[in-house]
Design an enzyme around this catalytic site. Structure first.
Site, PDB file in Angstrom:
ATOM      1  N   TRP A  70       0.819  -1.207   0.000  1.00 44.46           N
ATOM      2  CA  TRP A  70       0.000   0.000   0.000  1.00 44.46           C
ATOM      3  C   TRP A  70       0.851   1.254   0.000  1.00 44.46           C
ATOM      4  O   TRP A  70       0.578   2.212  -0.727  1.00 44.46           O
ATOM      5  CB  TRP A  70      -1.004  -0.018   1.162  1.00 44.46           C
TER       6      TRP A  70
ATOM      7  N   ASP B 163      -1.101   6.804   6.355  1.00 42.36           N
ATOM      8  CA  ASP B 163      -2.285   6.080   5.874  1.00 42.36           C
ATOM      9  C   ASP B 163      -2.648   5.060   6.947  1.00 42.36           C
ATOM     10  O   ASP B 163      -2.089   3.971   6.987  1.00 42.36           O
ATOM     11  CB  ASP B 163      -1.957   5.392   4.547  1.00 42.36           C
TER      12      ASP B 163
ATOM     13  N   LYS C 191     -12.448  -0.686   7.594  1.00 38.16           N
ATOM     14  CA  LYS C 191     -11.858  -1.654   8.515  1.00 38.16           C
ATOM     15  C   LYS C 191     -12.369  -1.392   9.940  1.00 38.16           C
ATOM     16  O   LYS C 191     -13.167  -2.157  10.466  1.00 38.16           O
ATOM     17  CB  LYS C 191     -10.326  -1.595   8.466  1.00 38.16           C
TER      18      LYS C 191
END
Lengths: 360, 360
Positions: A102, A172, A196
């Site tokens: 990511w 992030d 999430k």
């Protein structure tokens, strides 16, 4: 109705109490005579939902007044573009620390808007650890330093908050926000896709220090200009109202649990239960350096990958869902977000033990 | 539970049958053991929801195979930027026809990415009509011609589909998509925020002819590049899954009603009921040229604006919600989207008659 134990990496399991409240209020939110999905975002009912969610988030995370909280759309992936568009502020480059796929994607997208300096990377070791901050090659003139405190695919997590001095730290936090208390003042900007630990996909939270906004690059779309969004309380256009509402219920649920301290303790216990078992045997294996293991996402492989399909089939029969690992690393992955219970993790460990006993 | 009759301009009333199904499936979608909010977007359960929604939309709107259907985030306002970023294709300018505030906003945002030519505008007459297409000053070299087929604030609607020859016609159909059959092949691109006739806010539908994509400007964020999104079936990143699911239920509901022909007929009856009453008296007034009146949004003013507050108060007491007009035009506005029933409009007309009788 039989609810499964859902280990999906995201979208992910939500607190049952939250879902039950959503269900109860679905046709008529508290006597308003309509669903939250049907409310004008300008009416006082939805405004109260929106404001209360922001206030609860500020309280839970202890967000200081000089930070703006934005409720946006587009997911963390959109922020891969909008962070550099908003935060380069005339500077030429930004530093990125790569500890998983990511972060790498974020760096690649940022490279379309300015120069990207890879200050550190564990890619050569398949992202199995966090490079020691003392070794990071930081540029004092960088617009910001970007990290990914938790990498969902590789299961590595920062258990420290690095000090980047005067250069704003951008994080992030999609997959570990709200999993433990953090010191928001250590960050210039925090962003997180909701799916999430926050709520339904389609909502993105941005927490940004107010002195960093107001210098977006030409061509930044208005609704992704942090300053314009802040000035309009995230309602420059119609926000993702329903996701915002569900997020607000999740924030209330966290408060009811006792806040992030209690949540963090519970998450530590859940992760320890699984990692302790993994370390006690050789049928399953986790590749991540112990000090850098994620408490949110636990990837593991079977010593014999030919058993993967049987493992997943048996797990499904046992009511354990979402355990298949990301295709880039293979094997299994158990995501242990806030809404996963200790009992859920125990059920997984029990299943793993039995599978190893009968198939090992 | 007492549901109100909700005339909000958006987010707006949804079909009760759809909401009831959402409620019934909220904790356990069809034996999956989880809510749609908790499903991985890569798992077969959500993929089936996503594909079925697209197929149903294609069937309802009769969308040819050479058009891509994208499920995006950011609302129509985001498209004000991403339409020029994707569709200028190296050309220098685009034509915009202004028939209300939304078209004007779209043109303003587009001006940040290229030259905007205002081909026609009814702004000088407060957007009370649609300029005759024969008078539009179109540029044959324009990248596209942009129209707003229905303007929610001003209540004006195209009842024709203009012919722009070889220059692609782009339409912001946020507030009248799915309200009647259209000929998709007349358009190069159609976009619509979901929160009127499609579903919850946070989802945006883009229908685009495939030969127009693949030439996005440098700096277009990946998830807003139509080609990248098309190549990844709108799952370049996590989509707004729950809104996509609800939209799919709305599409099924439209099919069950008999499709857009039936819907259009019903919408015409609803609008006629209200407009016929408005034209039969002088206590209320609608300023729009009859041939260009919107069947979705009916703005009207009271002859005596001092009665506005009383009108709204009485309406609320009668279970009629969301009637306050947009602040830029004042007065009232009744939005009559697909989920508004004829009985709902009759209740409004009855209330208006009684209010006029007692207060006129």
């Amino acid at each position: 109705m039989a609810r499964v134990i859902n280990f999906s990496a995201g979208p992910a399991t939500l607190p049952l109490a939250v879902l039950e409240q959503v269900q109860a209020e679905l046709l008529d939110w508290r006597g308003s005579g309509m669903s939250v999905m049907e409310m004008s975002h300008r009416d006082k009912e939805f405004m109260s939902i929106a404001h209360e969610a922001e206030q609860d988030l500020r309280e839970i995370m202890n967000i200081p007044a000089h930070y703006k909280v934005l409720f946006m759309q587009g997911g963390a992936t959109a922020q891969f573009s909008f962070v550099p568009m908003n935060l380069l502020r005339g500077k030429t480059s930004a530093d990125y620390v790569l500890t998983g796929d990511w972060g790498k994607k974020a760096a690649k997208e940022a490279g379309r808007y300015g120069k990207v300096n890879i200050a550190a990377s564990s890619e050569a070791d398949r992202y199995t650890y966090i490079p020691d901050p003392a070794t990071w090659k930081l540029d004092p003139n960088a617009a910001y330093v970007h990290i990914t405190p938790n990498e969902t695919i590789h299961g590595v997590e920062f258990h420290i908050e690095p000090d980047t001095g005067d250069v704003p730290l951008v994080a992030d936090m999609s997959s570990n926000i709200l999993s433990r208390p953090i010191d928001v003042t250590r960050y210039g900007l925090i962003y997180a896709g909701a799916q999430k630990n926050i709520g339904p996909a389609g909502l993105t939270i941005v927490i940004v220090r107010e002195d960093l906004i107001g210098q977006a690059a030409a061509g930044t779309p208005g609704i992704f200009d942090y300053k314009q969004m802040a000035d309009n309380e995230s309602m420059l256009n119609t926000p993702p109202c329903f996701a915002w509402y569900v997020a607000g219920l999740v924030f209330k649920w966290i408060k009811q649990q006792g806040g992030l301290g209690v949540i963090a303790e519970r998450n530590a216990r859940k992760a320890a239960l699984l990692y302790d078992y993994l370390d006690s045997q050789s049928f399953y294996r986790n590749p991540v350096k112990k000090a850098h293991r994620s408490r949110m996402n636990v990837p593991f492989t079977l010593a014999n990958p030919e058993l993967d399909a049987d493992f997943l089939k048996g797990a499904k029969a046992a009511g354990l869902s979402g355990l298949k690992g990301h295709r880039s690393v293979g094997g299994m992955r158990a995501s242990l977000y806030n809404a996963m219970t200790l009992e859920g993790v125990q059920a997984l460990v029990d299943y793993m033990k039995e599978f190893a006993r009968t198939r090992g």
